[in-house]
Motif scaffolding. Sequence first.
Motif, PDB file in Angstrom:
ATOM      1  N   HIS A  32     -27.404 -44.128   9.625  1.00 42.40           N
ATOM      2  CA  HIS A  32     -28.192 -44.084  10.881  1.00 42.40           C
ATOM      3  C   HIS A  32     -28.241 -42.940  11.778  1.00 42.40           C
ATOM      4  N   ARG A  33     -27.147 -42.049  11.517  1.00 38.91           N
ATOM      5  CA  ARG A  33     -26.993 -40.850  12.528  1.00 38.91           C
ATOM      6  C   ARG A  33     -28.166 -39.997  12.478  1.00 38.91           C
ATOM      7  N   GLU A  34     -28.854 -39.540  13.472  1.00 38.53           N
ATOM      8  CA  GLU A  34     -29.956 -38.836  13.422  1.00 38.53           C
ATOM      9  C   GLU A  34     -30.984 -39.077  12.450  1.00 38.53           C
ATOM     10  N   LEU A  87     -23.806 -43.257  23.334  1.00 39.81           N
ATOM     11  CA  LEU A  87     -24.226 -44.196  22.527  1.00 39.81           C
ATOM     12  C   LEU A  87     -25.540 -43.916  21.814  1.00 39.81           C
ATOM     13  N   CYS A  88     -26.326 -43.190  22.465  1.00 43.06           N
ATOM     14  CA  CYS A  88     -27.855 -43.209  21.968  1.00 43.06           C
ATOM     15  C   CYS A  88     -28.223 -41.985  21.193  1.00 43.06           C
ATOM     16  N   LEU A  89     -28.055 -40.943  21.736  1.00 38.87           N
ATOM     17  CA  LEU A  89     -28.273 -39.682  21.336  1.00 38.87           C
ATOM     18  C   LEU A  89     -28.047 -39.503  19.901  1.00 38.87           C
ATOM     19  N   PRO A  90     -26.689 -39.716  19.427  1.00 33.41           N
ATOM     20  CA  PRO A  90     -26.252 -39.415  17.971  1.00 33.41           C
ATOM     21  C   PRO A  90     -27.354 -39.978  17.090  1.00 33.41           C
ATOM     22  N   PHE A  91     -28.189 -41.206  17.423  1.00 32.22           N
ATOM     23  CA  PHE A  91     -28.969 -41.647  16.291  1.00 32.22           C
ATOM     24  C   PHE A  91     -30.410 -41.086  16.426  1.00 32.22           C
ATOM     25  N   VAL A  92     -30.673 -40.205  17.141  1.00 29.37           N
ATOM     26  CA  VAL A  92     -32.056 -39.537  17.458  1.00 29.37           C
ATOM     27  C   VAL A  92     -32.070 -38.194  16.608  1.00 29.37           C
ATOM     28  N   ARG A  93     -33.097 -38.132  15.806  1.00 32.85           N
ATOM     29  CA  ARG A  93     -33.353 -36.713  14.911  1.00 32.85           C
ATOM     30  C   ARG A  93     -33.543 -35.763  15.885  1.00 32.85           C
ATOM     31  N   VAL A  94     -33.277 -34.701  15.502  1.00 37.66           N
ATOM     32  CA  VAL A  94     -33.816 -33.449  16.369  1.00 37.66           C
ATOM     33  C   VAL A  94     -35.061 -33.353  16.256  1.00 37.66           C
ATOM     34  N   THR A 121     -24.377 -31.430  26.115  1.00 34.34           N
ATOM     35  CA  THR A 121     -23.203 -31.499  25.128  1.00 34.34           C
ATOM     36  C   THR A 121     -23.674 -32.186  23.884  1.00 34.34           C
ATOM     37  N   LEU A 122     -24.402 -33.468  24.103  1.00 33.55           N
ATOM     38  CA  LEU A 122     -24.903 -34.210  22.858  1.00 33.55           C
ATOM     39  C   LEU A 122     -26.154 -33.891  22.356  1.00 33.55           C
ATOM     40  N   GLY A 123     -26.862 -32.591  22.705  1.00 31.31           N
ATOM     41  CA  GLY A 123     -27.903 -32.035  22.234  1.00 31.31           C
ATOM     42  C   GLY A 123     -29.171 -32.484  22.961  1.00 31.31           C
ATOM     43  N   GLY A 124     -29.164 -33.043  24.069  1.00 28.41           N
ATOM     44  CA  GLY A 124     -30.271 -33.645  24.735  1.00 28.41           C
ATOM     45  C   GLY A 124     -30.771 -32.832  25.787  1.00 28.41           C
ATOM     46  N   SER A 125     -31.960 -33.051  26.367  1.00 31.96           N
ATOM     47  CA  SER A 125     -32.641 -32.373  27.749  1.00 31.96           C
ATOM     48  C   SER A 125     -33.383 -33.251  28.136  1.00 31.96           C
ATOM     49  N   LEU A 126     -33.152 -33.524  29.625  1.00 29.43           N
ATOM     50  CA  LEU A 126     -33.858 -34.343  30.242  1.00 29.43           C
ATOM     51  C   LEU A 126     -35.269 -33.639  30.515  1.00 29.43           C
ATOM     52  N   ALA A 138     -35.235 -35.618  25.600  1.00 26.03           N
ATOM     53  CA  ALA A 138     -35.687 -34.710  24.143  1.00 26.03           C
ATOM     54  C   ALA A 138     -34.308 -34.383  23.426  1.00 26.03           C
ATOM     55  N   LYS A 139     -34.326 -34.611  22.193  1.00 26.36           N
ATOM     56  CA  LYS A 139     -33.195 -34.284  21.231  1.00 26.36           C
ATOM     57  C   LYS A 139     -33.380 -32.898  20.835  1.00 26.36           C
ATOM     58  N   ARG A 140     -32.614 -31.908  21.337  1.00 29.80           N
ATOM     59  CA  ARG A 140     -33.115 -30.379  21.226  1.00 29.80           C
ATOM     60  C   ARG A 140     -32.135 -29.859  19.983  1.00 29.80           C
ATOM     61  N   SER A 141     -30.984 -30.180  19.890  1.00 31.96           N
ATOM     62  CA  SER A 141     -30.091 -29.830  18.872  1.00 31.96           C
ATOM     63  C   SER A 141     -29.149 -30.743  18.190  1.00 31.96           C
ATOM     64  N   PRO A 142     -28.623 -30.675  17.154  1.00 39.13           N
ATOM     65  CA  PRO A 142     -27.822 -31.876  16.615  1.00 39.13           C
ATOM     66  C   PRO A 142     -26.650 -32.162  17.548  1.00 39.13           C
TER      67      PRO A 142
END
Length: 237
Positions: free
Chosen positions: A136-138, A157-164, A189-194, A215-219
């Motif tokens: 389920h991760r990314e 809780l949510c960003l680890p599920f999202v693919r880059v 920290t979690l790889g996201g960007s608002l 947006a998920k920018r990095s793992p």
Amino acid sequence: MAFDLTQALAERGWALTAAQREAFDRYYRLLVAWNERVNLTAITDPEGVALKHFYDSLTPAFYTDFSGISSLVDIGSGAGFPGLPLKLRFPHLALTIVDSLKKRIAFLEEAVRELGLSGVTLIHGRAEAVGRDPAHRERYDVAIARAVARLNVLGELCLPFVRVGGLFIAMKGSDVDDEVREAQGAIATLGGSLERIERFALPANGGGRTLLFIAKRSPTPAAYPRKPGMPEKKPLR
Ligand SMILES: C[S@@+](CC[C@H](N)C(=O)[O-])C[C@H]1O[C@@H](n2cnc3c(N)ncnc32)[C@H](O)[C@@H]1O
């Protein structure tokens, strides 16, 4: 409050098919029947459910194109919001629902069966644990959540599920500014960007809403999510 789901969606340019209307009606009947013995929702009148659960769940699709999304995970979905209404409207979605309450997952199992849905995976578990599972991760185009936690907790809780390259959509009420400010460090920290904030009001005085598009920018670093309970106990800064 006068609210009609079919008409309100028609005003957005969406014509529900007869089968979709019937599916929303069945979902409503099942929700109120189960609500007699399992705590699923405080809202039980037909117009309230149509507006504050069904219509509200569909609002993210007014602001981003769901036809281009293949896989969606709904974290802390409760009685299926927003995931199931989105699946009814966009049947092509591969929908995964994660919730830590077994009785709610039992309700969703019956709802999925009753509504004849395929392409729905229901997981009883904590997002902190499921989000560490390589299956389920990314792995998802989009993670979405409504009314689960403050943004600095919800991100973990949510960003680890999202693919880059994918998206995390947080569905919030009208008062989000402090929450967004407090979550900026956690999201980075979690790889996201608002990327985008959409503010609007539900029809029929249904209240103010905000959608946050992250947006998920990095793992997500391997250290996250931390063990169950930690994101809430010690939110990231
Ligand atoms: C207030 S309800 C909201 C339900 C639904 N999203 C809605 O908007 O109606 C929060 C849900 O999140 C679930 N939940 C809370 N923390 C969770 C976690 N860490 N992992 C999985 N589910 C969680 C709860 O079991 C509950 O069903």
